[in-house]
Motif scaffolding. Structure first.
Motif, PDB file in Angstrom:
ATOM      1  N   GLN A  31       0.844  -1.186   0.000  1.00  0.00           N
ATOM      2  CA  GLN A  31       0.000   0.000   0.000  1.00  0.00           C
ATOM      3  C   GLN A  31       0.885   1.243   0.000  1.00  0.00           C
ATOM      4  O   GLN A  31       1.847   1.331   0.775  1.00  0.00           O
ATOM      5  CB  GLN A  31      -0.928   0.018   1.229  1.00  0.00           C
ATOM      6  N   SER A  32       0.562   2.187  -0.839  1.00  0.00           N
ATOM      7  CA  SER A  32       1.346   3.413  -0.940  1.00  0.00           C
ATOM      8  C   SER A  32       1.350   4.162   0.395  1.00  0.00           C
ATOM      9  O   SER A  32       0.299   4.380   1.000  1.00  0.00           O
ATOM     10  CB  SER A  32       0.759   4.315  -2.038  1.00  0.00           C
ATOM     11  N   GLY A  33       2.538   4.542   0.854  1.00  0.00           N
ATOM     12  CA  GLY A  33       2.674   5.281   2.110  1.00  0.00           C
ATOM     13  C   GLY A  33       2.764   4.417   3.343  1.00  0.00           C
ATOM     14  O   GLY A  33       3.047   4.935   4.432  1.00  0.00           O
ATOM     15  N   ALA A  34       2.551   3.114   3.210  1.00  0.00           N
ATOM     16  CA  ALA A  34       2.573   2.227   4.375  1.00  0.00           C
ATOM     17  C   ALA A  34       3.991   1.765   4.680  1.00  0.00           C
ATOM     18  O   ALA A  34       4.898   1.875   3.852  1.00  0.00           O
ATOM     19  CB  ALA A  34       1.665   1.028   4.134  1.00  0.00           C
ATOM     20  N   GLN A  35       4.171   1.247   5.902  1.00  0.00           N
ATOM     21  CA  GLN A  35       5.444   0.686   6.330  1.00  0.00           C
ATOM     22  C   GLN A  35       5.196  -0.674   6.982  1.00  0.00           C
ATOM     23  O   GLN A  35       4.142  -0.901   7.575  1.00  0.00           O
ATOM     24  CB  GLN A  35       6.156   1.594   7.339  1.00  0.00           C
ATOM     25  N   THR A  36       6.164  -1.555   6.862  1.00  0.00           N
ATOM     26  CA  THR A  36       6.115  -2.851   7.526  1.00  0.00           C
ATOM     27  C   THR A  36       7.360  -2.997   8.386  1.00  0.00           C
ATOM     28  O   THR A  36       8.482  -2.818   7.904  1.00  0.00           O
ATOM     29  CB  THR A  36       6.052  -4.001   6.504  1.00  0.00           C
ATOM     30  N   GLN A  37       7.169  -3.303   9.661  1.00  0.00           N
ATOM     31  CA  GLN A  37       8.278  -3.432  10.586  1.00  0.00           C
ATOM     32  C   GLN A  37       8.784  -4.876  10.610  1.00  0.00           C
ATOM     33  O   GLN A  37       8.007  -5.821  10.682  1.00  0.00           O
ATOM     34  CB  GLN A  37       7.850  -3.016  12.006  1.00  0.00           C
ATOM     35  N   SER A  61      15.498  -0.247   7.203  1.00  0.00           N
ATOM     36  CA  SER A  61      15.960   1.002   7.810  1.00  0.00           C
ATOM     37  C   SER A  61      17.122   0.798   8.772  1.00  0.00           C
ATOM     38  O   SER A  61      17.915   1.720   8.999  1.00  0.00           O
ATOM     39  CB  SER A  61      14.793   1.687   8.537  1.00  0.00           C
ATOM     40  N   LYS A  62      17.268  -0.403   9.363  1.00  0.00           N
ATOM     41  CA  LYS A  62      18.365  -0.662  10.290  1.00  0.00           C
ATOM     42  C   LYS A  62      19.607  -1.212   9.596  1.00  0.00           C
ATOM     43  O   LYS A  62      20.581  -1.556  10.261  1.00  0.00           O
ATOM     44  CB  LYS A  62      17.912  -1.638  11.374  1.00  0.00           C
ATOM     45  N   GLY A  63      19.544  -1.303   8.270  1.00  0.00           N
ATOM     46  CA  GLY A  63      20.709  -1.790   7.533  1.00  0.00           C
ATOM     47  C   GLY A  63      20.634  -3.239   7.132  1.00  0.00           C
ATOM     48  O   GLY A  63      21.419  -3.703   6.303  1.00  0.00           O
ATOM     49  N   GLY A  64      19.724  -3.991   7.742  1.00  0.00           N
ATOM     50  CA  GLY A  64      19.535  -5.384   7.338  1.00  0.00           C
ATOM     51  C   GLY A  64      18.786  -5.462   6.018  1.00  0.00           C
ATOM     52  O   GLY A  64      18.298  -4.454   5.495  1.00  0.00           O
ATOM     53  N   TRP A  65      18.668  -6.659   5.459  1.00  0.00           N
ATOM     54  CA  TRP A  65      18.000  -6.778   4.170  1.00  0.00           C
ATOM     55  C   TRP A  65      17.118  -8.017   4.142  1.00  0.00           C
ATOM     56  O   TRP A  65      17.298  -8.975   4.910  1.00  0.00           O
ATOM     57  CB  TRP A  65      19.029  -6.840   3.026  1.00  0.00           C
ATOM     58  N   VAL A  66      16.139  -7.967   3.245  1.00  0.00           N
ATOM     59  CA  VAL A  66      15.199  -9.070   3.043  1.00  0.00           C
ATOM     60  C   VAL A  66      14.998  -9.243   1.540  1.00  0.00           C
ATOM     61  O   VAL A  66      15.339  -8.370   0.738  1.00  0.00           O
ATOM     62  CB  VAL A  66      13.840  -8.805   3.727  1.00  0.00           C
ATOM     63  N   TYR A  67      14.424 -10.368   1.156  1.00  0.00           N
ATOM     64  CA  TYR A  67      14.012 -10.587  -0.227  1.00  0.00           C
ATOM     65  C   TYR A  67      12.497 -10.427  -0.326  1.00  0.00           C
ATOM     66  O   TYR A  67      11.759 -10.802   0.594  1.00  0.00           O
ATOM     67  CB  TYR A  67      14.410 -11.982  -0.713  1.00  0.00           C
ATOM     68  N   VAL A  68      12.044  -9.878  -1.442  1.00  0.00           N
ATOM     69  CA  VAL A  68      10.609  -9.714  -1.692  1.00  0.00           C
ATOM     70  C   VAL A  68      10.218 -10.708  -2.779  1.00  0.00           C
ATOM     71  O   VAL A  68      10.625 -10.562  -3.933  1.00  0.00           O
ATOM     72  CB  VAL A  68      10.271  -8.269  -2.130  1.00  0.00           C
ATOM     73  N   LEU A  69       9.446 -11.724  -2.415  1.00  0.00           N
ATOM     74  CA  LEU A  69       9.149 -12.834  -3.311  1.00  0.00           C
ATOM     75  C   LEU A  69       7.740 -12.737  -3.886  1.00  0.00           C
ATOM     76  O   LEU A  69       6.823 -12.209  -3.243  1.00  0.00           O
ATOM     77  CB  LEU A  69       9.296 -14.163  -2.575  1.00  0.00           C
ATOM     78  N   HIS A  70       7.595 -13.254  -5.096  1.00  0.00           N
ATOM     79  CA  HIS A  70       6.276 -13.376  -5.714  1.00  0.00           C
ATOM     80  C   HIS A  70       5.506 -14.480  -4.985  1.00  0.00           C
ATOM     81  O   HIS A  70       6.051 -15.550  -4.705  1.00  0.00           O
ATOM     82  CB  HIS A  70       6.421 -13.729  -7.198  1.00  0.00           C
ATOM     83  N   PRO A  71       4.245 -14.268  -4.639  1.00  0.00           N
ATOM     84  CA  PRO A  71       3.497 -15.303  -3.921  1.00  0.00           C
ATOM     85  C   PRO A  71       3.208 -16.501  -4.811  1.00  0.00           C
ATOM     86  O   PRO A  71       2.912 -16.364  -5.997  1.00  0.00           O
ATOM     87  CB  PRO A  71       2.207 -14.580  -3.515  1.00  0.00           C
ATOM     88  N   THR A  72       3.300 -17.684  -4.232  1.00  0.00           N
ATOM     89  CA  THR A  72       2.931 -18.934  -4.886  1.00  0.00           C
ATOM     90  C   THR A  72       2.044 -19.713  -3.922  1.00  0.00           C
ATOM     91  O   THR A  72       2.042 -19.438  -2.719  1.00  0.00           O
ATOM     92  CB  THR A  72       4.170 -19.775  -5.231  1.00  0.00           C
ATOM     93  N   PRO A  73       1.294 -20.679  -4.407  1.00  0.00           N
ATOM     94  CA  PRO A  73       0.490 -21.495  -3.485  1.00  0.00           C
ATOM     95  C   PRO A  73       1.338 -22.163  -2.405  1.00  0.00           C
ATOM     96  O   PRO A  73       0.885 -22.300  -1.260  1.00  0.00           O
ATOM     97  CB  PRO A  73      -0.155 -22.527  -4.419  1.00  0.00           C
ATOM     98  N   GLU A  74       2.563 -22.593  -2.749  1.00  0.00           N
ATOM     99  CA  GLU A  74       3.425 -23.230  -1.757  1.00  0.00           C
ATOM    100  C   GLU A  74       3.832 -22.252  -0.658  1.00  0.00           C
ATOM    101  O   GLU A  74       3.796 -22.589   0.535  1.00  0.00           O
ATOM    102  CB  GLU A  74       4.675 -23.800  -2.434  1.00  0.00           C
ATOM    103  N   LEU A  75       4.220 -21.034  -1.049  1.00  0.00           N
ATOM    104  CA  LEU A  75       4.583 -20.024  -0.053  1.00  0.00           C
ATOM    105  C   LEU A  75       3.365 -19.592   0.761  1.00  0.00           C
ATOM    106  O   LEU A  75       3.464 -19.327   1.965  1.00  0.00           O
ATOM    107  CB  LEU A  75       5.216 -18.806  -0.735  1.00  0.00           C
ATOM    108  N   TRP A  76       2.200 -19.522   0.109  1.00  0.00           N
ATOM    109  CA  TRP A  76       0.989 -19.130   0.826  1.00  0.00           C
ATOM    110  C   TRP A  76       0.610 -20.185   1.869  1.00  0.00           C
ATOM    111  O   TRP A  76       0.142 -19.848   2.961  1.00  0.00           O
ATOM    112  CB  TRP A  76      -0.157 -18.914  -0.163  1.00  0.00           C
TER     113      TRP A  76
END
Length: 306
Positions: A31-37, A61-76
């Motif tokens: 969502q535009s303008g939203a943040q996730t902690q 924001s703390k310098g760590g990193w994550v991957y942003v994955l496309h959803p699949t039925p297995e991940l869901w």
């Protein structure tokens, strides 16, 4: 973004999977303008997600990193909000195989539950198939419809809030396959048979108790179903790791290389010098503990002459 087809770019309104580690993932709606902690800091949707490619590495924001994955039925399946007990990929894979699902198939399902199996069925039968899923609980049916819309697969599924044992699936003579995950599946066999196409089809019933299986098999026989079989799927994940095996010293033999030379010829990897000759091998070790019984899968075929 759709659970039924892959997209390249993240857009507002998409559902993405935030991958923090193999044992830590979370689904979020962009969502535009939203943040996730996260434990690595905040993810800003507008700057970090929207317009990025799926699979991108995002710095928090703390310098760590994550991957942003496309959803699949297995991940869901491993990240969905649990409204009921769910089916996992071990059983789902066998269900989609044994029901002979393919693009264009028409499938009936009851009950919808948390939608774990539903998403896998939808991906398998897309883009021309259709899922008719029945849920007895009104709030669960409403939540399932909302999720299908958010995941952009609502055109491939129809959700009905009714009692399948009394009211059936709402269709007649068009289903290629029927799946039952209800407390008394034997009471829905009549409706399942009427929903299936005249030239035959496949049926699957998931039950945790063997007494349910017995009554379901009796009902299937009474309604003329054939090729009835029941199976249980247990998953054993072996641990593959490297170990050091000492090599025995039998002493040199006349006309052959010494034992240490033989060891180097036989093995591709030799352990660091520790005083004793050893070889590095890779081995698979079965788990000491494993997930046990989930349920029984009963399959049957409707005769084509029916």
């Amino acid at each position: 973004m759709s659970f039924a087809e892959y997209s390249e770019i993240i857009q507002e309104g998409d559902v993405v999977i935030i991958f923090l580690g193999h044992e830590s993932m979370m689904p979020i709606k962009v969502q535009s303008g939203a943040q996730t902690q996260t434990r690595y800091g905040a993810i800003r949707h507008s700057s970090d997600l929207i317009g990025q490619r799926f699979g991108s590495k995002v710095t928090c924001s703390k310098g760590g990193w994550v991957y942003v994955l496309h959803p699949t039925p297995e991940l869901w399946t491993v990240n969905l909000p649990h409204r009921t007990q769910i089916l996992y990929t071990t059983d789902i894979a066998n269900i989609t195989l044994m029901l002979e699902l393919k693009p264009g198939s028409v499938v009936c399902e009851s009950g919808t539950g948390s939608g774990s199996l539903s998403h896998s069925i939808i991906r398998t039968i897309a883009p021309t198939g259709h899922l008719h899923t029945v849920e007895f609980h009104a709030q669960r049916a409403e939540k399932a419809m909302q999720e299908f819309k958010e995941h952009k697969v609502s055109h491939l599924v129809t959700v009905r809030n009714q009692d399948v044992c009394k009211d059936g699936f709402g269709i007649t003579g068009i289903a290629d396959a029927v799946f039952l995950d209800i407390p008394s599946p034997w009471e829905a066999i009549t409706h399942a048979k009427s929903a299936m196409k005249r030239k035959g089809g496949r049926l699957c019933s998931f039950s945790p108790c063997i007494e349910q299986v017995q009554r379901t098999c009796e009902a299937l026989l009474d309604h003329g179903f054939e090729e009835i079989c029941t199976l249980e799927v247990l998953l054993r994940v072996h641990d593959v790791r490297a170990i050091n095996l000492p090599l025995p010293d039998f002493g040199p033999e006349e006309g052959s290389a010494d034992s240490s030379q033989m060891a180097s010829d036989v093995s591709q990897e030799v352990a660091p010098n520790t005083g004793n000759t050893s070889v590095i091998c890779r081995t698979a070790t079965p788990p000491r503990e494993m997930a046990g019984h989930t349920g029984y899968l009963t399959f049957a075929t409707k005769p084509q002459c029916e």
